[in-house]
Design an enzyme around this catalytic site. Sequence first.
Site, mmCIF file in Angstrom:
data_model
loop_
_atom_site.group_PDB
_atom_site.id
_atom_site.type_symbol
_atom_site.label_atom_id
_atom_site.label_comp_id
_atom_site.label_asym_id
_atom_site.label_seq_id
_atom_site.Cartn_x
_atom_site.Cartn_y
_atom_site.Cartn_z
ATOM 1 N N ARG A 184 24.644 -13.047 35.610
ATOM 2 C CA ARG A 184 24.832 -11.606 35.833
ATOM 3 C C ARG A 184 23.637 -10.984 36.561
ATOM 4 O O ARG A 184 23.728 -9.853 37.039
ATOM 5 C CB ARG A 184 25.063 -10.897 34.497
ATOM 6 C CG ARG A 184 23.927 -11.004 33.512
ATOM 7 C CD ARG A 184 24.277 -10.327 32.187
ATOM 8 N NE ARG A 184 23.232 -10.471 31.188
ATOM 9 C CZ ARG A 184 23.126 -11.496 30.359
ATOM 10 N NH1 ARG A 184 24.017 -12.492 30.423
ATOM 11 N NH2 ARG A 184 22.150 -11.553 29.464
ATOM 12 N N TYR A 185 22.519 -11.720 36.620
ATOM 13 C CA TYR A 185 21.325 -11.192 37.276
ATOM 14 C C TYR A 185 21.121 -11.744 38.690
ATOM 15 O O TYR A 185 20.375 -11.159 39.469
ATOM 16 C CB TYR A 185 20.072 -11.515 36.452
ATOM 17 C CG TYR A 185 20.091 -10.945 35.063
ATOM 18 C CD1 TYR A 185 20.191 -9.568 34.850
ATOM 19 C CD2 TYR A 185 20.002 -11.775 33.950
ATOM 20 C CE1 TYR A 185 20.207 -9.039 33.572
ATOM 21 C CE2 TYR A 185 20.014 -11.259 32.662
ATOM 22 C CZ TYR A 185 20.122 -9.891 32.480
ATOM 23 O OH TYR A 185 20.139 -9.366 31.220
ATOM 24 N N THR A 186 21.720 -12.863 39.004
ATOM 25 C CA THR A 186 21.458 -13.516 40.291
ATOM 26 C C THR A 186 22.577 -13.242 41.288
ATOM 27 O O THR A 186 23.712 -12.941 40.905
ATOM 28 C CB THR A 186 21.311 -15.034 40.093
ATOM 29 O OG1 THR A 186 22.486 -15.543 39.445
ATOM 30 C CG2 THR A 186 20.096 -15.357 39.256
#
Length: 759
Positions: A131-133
């Site tokens: 979800r962050y990359t």
Amino acid sequence: MNKPVLPPPGGPDDGDRILDEPLTEALSRRYLAYALSTIGSRALPDVRDGLKPVHRRVLYAMSNMRLNPDAAARKCAKVVGEVMGNFHPHGDASIYDALVRLAQEFSQRIPLVEGQGNFGNIDGDSAAAMRYTECKMTEAAMLLLDGIDEDAVDFRPTYDGQDEEPVVLPSGFPNLLANGSSGIAVGMATSIPPHNAAELIDACQLLLANPDATTADLLEKVPGPDFPTGGVIVESRASLLETYETGRGGVRMRAKWEKEDTGRGTYQIVVTEIPYQVKKSDLVEQLADLIDSKKAALLGDVRDESAEDIRLVLEPKSKNVEPEVLMESLFKLSALESRFPVNINVLDARGTPGVMGIKQALMAFLAHRREVLTRRARHRLAKIEARLHILDGLLIAYLNLDEVIRIVRYEDKPKEKLIETFGLTDIQADAILNTRLRQLAKLEEMEIRREHAELVEERDGILAMLASEAKQWKLVGVGLSEVRAALLKIKHPLDKPRPTGVTGRSVFGEAPQVDADAAIEAMIVREPITIILSERGWIRAAKGKIDDPSELKFKEGDKLGFLVPAETTDKLLIFSSDGRFFTLGCDKLPSARGHGEPVRMMIELDDKVKIIDVFPFKAGRKRILASKGGYGFLMPEEEALANRKAGKQVLNVGNEGAAFCLEAVGDQLAVIGDNGKILIFPLEELPEMPRGKGVKLQAYREGGLRDGLSFNAETGAYWIDTAGRRRDWAEWKEWVGRRAGAGKLVPKGFATNKRFRPK
């Protein structure tokens, strides 16, 4: 007691779903289906595009999402969801792991995904949550997908039948060998190192020019792997040739290092590149452990000063140690030198697994490129034919423009009227009707005829190419040259000149012939010690000589097994009942302040295996090895030295076990069996061997070999009784016979334990 849980009553058709068959057959069939699914759908890459299904699905999904190199990156979670929902019916973790690997520069020689965010590092740290990359495709990935929408490859239904996915990608370059692969299936595995793509394409061009080129010829173009992390390949050319010929073998690689002077005659070693798939943090920890355990006698300290580039600093314990000697000792003890296993086990074009050499793999890739070329050509040919058909209709419309406009404006059914009036087809009539009147009025005959002529020329060229195999292979070569030029634009800080003239990461070298062991031994202070090994296997080393062994203390229930005088610079040899030799450095043995340490923690010795003999190594000495089955041979003591913790198998003992390991001190050998019979024969009748079973020493009806004695005929034979007293044996010649004979019963007064010396 709980009641058993029974299935609910079924309907009238339930009997059709119950199979009555032997359990073994049912399990066998289902396990085979699982194995084939694992091999073909998960673990092994395809020789044509070098991808496993999960990697192929990730790239195809990103292509559908238009995540091209010039597009904005999207969340990896979005890509993983697309792949899992449409193509890959497995967990999101495995899909994300595959995507992350495609983006890691230290894993992929040519990354196929451009990652934004934390995608892990060479220390072994994991990537951030999906979800962050964010990610998108690289130019190299576009080369693999080029032609995917031009019927270049076959498609098959997805797992739910709602969509289609490619069976294989068009693959503009030999990705299998360029990026390598690894995987474990049921009963088989694959391990392929990465290579330099430009060198691989040069090898393909060589095969196009000369299909009979040998593997040795290909190695002139591809001298070996090209690892993303750089390093130095020290595998011999002969070994690499065999590996690439058979598809099985290994590649030995070392860290790249340089010496830095630190003033006042001191220096430090700086490691700038490490072997492929070695985690830097684990390597630093391993080197620190070697220092703490005193196994790295020449290394004083290790520091990790890495930032963006790798920089491991190694400080020698003494400035008098040569840098080459220090590094050779560390190469032997640590992952600074690693071996990458090679097993080019892949799926061929029919989906059949098999091991291929480099020539087979490249030929399969070239055959795939030819098929992609012809399929794209036929797809283009169909497009041309369709356009020519429409142009013919438009030309008719131009030549009869006023009538066509009248029909379109005033007829109730203009399509049928156009077909009836001008003999058009449905497609031509639709093309005219789909053209606006304003555009229809602007049609120019010259433009139509020019486009028509260009398409006819292109069609004729395609037909000529499809009719000529030579032209097809030529175009394959042209396409590879264009791809090579595109790949060479991808630069990296680790790139260095390679033997083939292109730049790459890994370089080639030779392991210098440096005697690191001698240098380490030279730093060890030579002192006399006494090695104490208890019956339960606890070992320790006491300084000096032990005059009274009875004063030694042992754990409860344990007692003295072996008492061996030696020196700190000696190598201790341990001979076990399963015929193996183990080697320990006397300087590394625990002190005698306590009870020592279990020797089984230092060597891989099974609990059921007994220690037969313990002695310090002496060059030039020979040993007599014998099994309880009555077989034996003479062995140079140098053959007993073992470099591995698992030891070295020297004597084949069968099911009986080893009987003895004697120093060859004379010219005669006396052996005694469990039956109490002694046989003496000349020692020269024993063959000298490095390992094996040996020859028959004595024959037995029952029992086996118990003990042996090596002695000189001039000084005579003897035995030592259970009280430790030496008994000379004047009549020993009466027991002399031929080797493999039965022998005679022991003389009167012989030791009651039927041994030449107490055990």
